[in-house]
Scaffold this active site. Structure first.
Site, PDB file in Angstrom:
ATOM      1  N   ASP A 295       3.224   2.958   5.434  1.00  0.00           N
ATOM      2  CA  ASP A 295       3.914   1.320   6.065  1.00  0.00           C
ATOM      3  C   ASP A 295       4.986   0.710   6.068  1.00  0.00           C
ATOM      4  O   ASP A 295       6.249   1.595   5.479  1.00  0.00           O
ATOM      5  CB  ASP A 295       2.722   0.754   4.907  1.00  0.00           C
ATOM      6  CG  ASP A 295       2.483  -0.827   5.730  1.00  0.00           C
ATOM      7  OD1 ASP A 295       2.858  -1.347   6.506  1.00  0.00           O
ATOM      8  OD2 ASP A 295       2.391  -1.885   4.279  1.00  0.00           O
ATOM      9  N   SER A 296       5.811  -1.048   5.861  1.00  0.00           N
ATOM     10  CA  SER A 296       6.769  -1.135   5.872  1.00  0.00           C
ATOM     11  C   SER A 296       6.812  -1.180   4.971  1.00  0.00           C
ATOM     12  O   SER A 296       7.802  -1.243   4.726  1.00  0.00           O
ATOM     13  CB  SER A 296       6.441  -2.342   7.125  1.00  0.00           C
ATOM     14  OG  SER A 296       5.151  -3.066   6.478  1.00  0.00           O
TER      15      SER A 296
ATOM     16  N   CYS B   3      -0.338   0.716   8.678  1.00  0.00           N
ATOM     17  CA  CYS B   3      -0.382  -0.697   8.586  1.00  0.00           C
ATOM     18  C   CYS B   3      -0.142  -0.752  10.633  1.00  0.00           C
ATOM     19  O   CYS B   3      -0.251   0.308  11.543  1.00  0.00           O
ATOM     20  CB  CYS B   3       1.273   0.113   8.808  1.00  0.00           C
ATOM     21  SG  CYS B   3       2.557  -1.290   9.501  1.00  0.00           S
TER      22      CYS B   3
ATOM     23  N   GLU C  28       5.332  -9.037  -0.656  1.00  0.00           N
ATOM     24  CA  GLU C  28       6.806  -8.672  -1.212  1.00  0.00           C
ATOM     25  C   GLU C  28       7.698  -8.816  -1.712  1.00  0.00           C
ATOM     26  O   GLU C  28       8.414  -8.158  -2.379  1.00  0.00           O
ATOM     27  CB  GLU C  28       7.417  -8.430   0.465  1.00  0.00           C
ATOM     28  CG  GLU C  28       7.231  -7.263   1.485  1.00  0.00           C
ATOM     29  CD  GLU C  28       6.901  -5.782   1.143  1.00  0.00           C
ATOM     30  OE1 GLU C  28       7.814  -5.623   0.109  1.00  0.00           O
ATOM     31  OE2 GLU C  28       5.810  -4.785   1.700  1.00  0.00           O
TER      32      GLU C  28
ATOM     33  N   CYS D 214      -4.234  -6.910   8.561  1.00  0.00           N
ATOM     34  CA  CYS D 214      -2.462  -6.241   8.365  1.00  0.00           C
ATOM     35  C   CYS D 214      -2.291  -5.864   7.074  1.00  0.00           C
ATOM     36  O   CYS D 214      -3.273  -7.016   5.628  1.00  0.00           O
ATOM     37  CB  CYS D 214      -1.123  -7.580   8.489  1.00  0.00           C
ATOM     38  SG  CYS D 214      -0.052  -6.945   7.232  1.00  0.00           S
TER      39      CYS D 214
ATOM     40  N   HIS E 144      -1.134  -5.544   4.172  1.00  0.00           N
ATOM     41  CA  HIS E 144      -0.683  -6.320   3.148  1.00  0.00           C
ATOM     42  C   HIS E 144      -1.644  -7.608   2.489  1.00  0.00           C
ATOM     43  O   HIS E 144      -1.584  -7.691   1.471  1.00  0.00           O
ATOM     44  CB  HIS E 144       0.496  -7.517   3.873  1.00  0.00           C
ATOM     45  CG  HIS E 144       1.960  -6.383   3.397  1.00  0.00           C
ATOM     46  ND1 HIS E 144       1.982  -5.506   4.372  1.00  0.00           N
ATOM     47  CD2 HIS E 144       3.142  -6.780   2.653  1.00  0.00           C
ATOM     48  CE1 HIS E 144       3.475  -5.140   4.118  1.00  0.00           C
ATOM     49  NE2 HIS E 144       3.785  -5.727   3.390  1.00  0.00           N
TER      50      HIS E 144
HETATM   51  N1  DGL Z   1       1.401  -4.190   7.010  1.00  0.00           N
HETATM   52  C1  DGL Z   1       1.953  -4.129   8.407  1.00  0.00           C
HETATM   53  C2  DGL Z   1       0.339  -4.672   9.308  1.00  0.00           C
HETATM   54  O1  DGL Z   1      -0.897  -4.015   8.654  1.00  0.00           O
HETATM   55  C3  DGL Z   1       3.299  -5.209   8.192  1.00  0.00           C
HETATM   56  C4  DGL Z   1       3.350  -6.027   7.802  1.00  0.00           C
HETATM   57  C5  DGL Z   1       5.029  -6.118   8.410  1.00  0.00           C
HETATM   58  O2  DGL Z   1       5.771  -5.592   8.127  1.00  0.00           O
HETATM   59  O3  DGL Z   1       5.139  -7.415   8.906  1.00  0.00           O
HETATM   60  O4  DGL Z   1       0.589  -4.842  10.205  1.00  0.00           O
END
Ligand code: DGL
Length: 273
Positions: free
Chosen positions: A16-17, A79, A158, A190, A192
């Site tokens: 993931d990012s 992600c 984050e 997302c 996160h």
């Molecule tokens: N966690 C990621 C997602 O599911 C990306 C979050 C990001 O880096 O903007 O889209």
């Protein structure tokens, strides 16, 4: 297709990012405790949600090359933004590797709604992508789908902030907007965002349907490993390695504070950063 006997003990690359995919990693470890996992947080290039699809695809290719250098037998991408941008390209460039992508829970949400309105909270990158818009057309043709980009939520997670007054206020604003417009199901598109679930629940209440895809993703990974005859049958506890293109200490602190996980974190080799 990959030969089972040789490769079933090889690791699965998960990426993931940043820390978002760790919400899904927990579900993977629970369902597949014998698998060896390498998790890459591409924190040096975070957030993906504000970057171009080409950039996100380039990062997906670089991280994939790293996983290939580690003999990964499969690559899981919890992600939404990277899946939407890059999964087609990855599958066409590396047809011998099973890629498992994630997508927002539009289909179950469209089935659940009574008002005919659902709200999707995700990154801008996901919401503008062709993949996501095809998903909505295919799975929710008769549902009003309200889109709400929440880049600030990724920043909150984050920075390790997932509770407290400031978080509750930031989380409440988009939720109120969606509910005022009659959304009766919310989709967390997302990875996160499940970290903010407590604050989300404090606003919408315990019974409001809020869908996320960690467990279904883990089940899909299991299905793909089984289908390709590469499930690790060893019976031993699987290993976990954490890597980042960002600051290893930072990721270690975050995994410890967000997930109470104490795992060493190493820097991703420079060639893949
Ligand atoms: N966690 C990621 C997602 O599911 C990306 C979050 C990001 O880096 O903007 O889209």
């Amino acid at each position: 297709m990959i030969e089972a006997s040789e490769t079933s003990s090889h690791p699965i690359g998960v990426y993931d990012s940043g820390v978002g995919g760790l919400t899904v990693l927990s579900a993977i470890r629970e369902l597949l405790p014998h698998e060896n996992l390498i998790y890459v947080a591409d924190s040096g290039h975070l957030p993906y949600g504000q970057k171009s699809q080409d950039f996100v695809t380039e990062r997906a290719l670089a991280v994939t090359e790293y996983f290939i250098s580690k003999n990964a037998k499969a690559i899981a991408i919890p992600c939404n933004t990277a899946t939407a941008a890059a999964i087609k390209e990855l599958r066409s460039r590396y047809p011998h590797i099973p890629f498992i992508g994630i997508e927002p829970a539009i289909k179950p949400a469209a089935r659940m709604t009574k008002s005919g309105v659902i709200g999707v909270l995700a990154t801008t990158g996901t919401l503008v992508s062709r993949t996501f818009n095809e998903l909505v057309r295919r799975e929710a043709p008769n549902t009003q789908v309200l889109l709400k980009p929440c880049p600030g939520w990724v920043d909150l997670v984050e920075s390790g902030k997932i509770a407290g007054t400031e978080v509750e206020q930031l989380v409440a604003e988009p939720l109120k907007e969606l509910i005022d417009k009659q959304a009766d199901v919310l989709v967390l598109g997302c990875t996160h965002f499940p970290f903010l679930l407590e604050s989300i629940r404090n606003f919408v209440g315990l019974d409001f349907p809020v869908l996320e895809t960690g467990k279904p993703f883990a089940r899909q990974l299991h299905f793909q490993l089984d289908k390709n005859h590469i499930l690790n049958q060893s019976g031993e506890k699987g290993s976990l390695e954490l890597k980042t293109s960002g600051e290893p200490d930072r990721l270690r602190q975050l995994t410890s504070s967000l997930l109470h996980m104490n795992v060493a974190v190493e820097r991703l080799p420079q060639a893949y950063c």
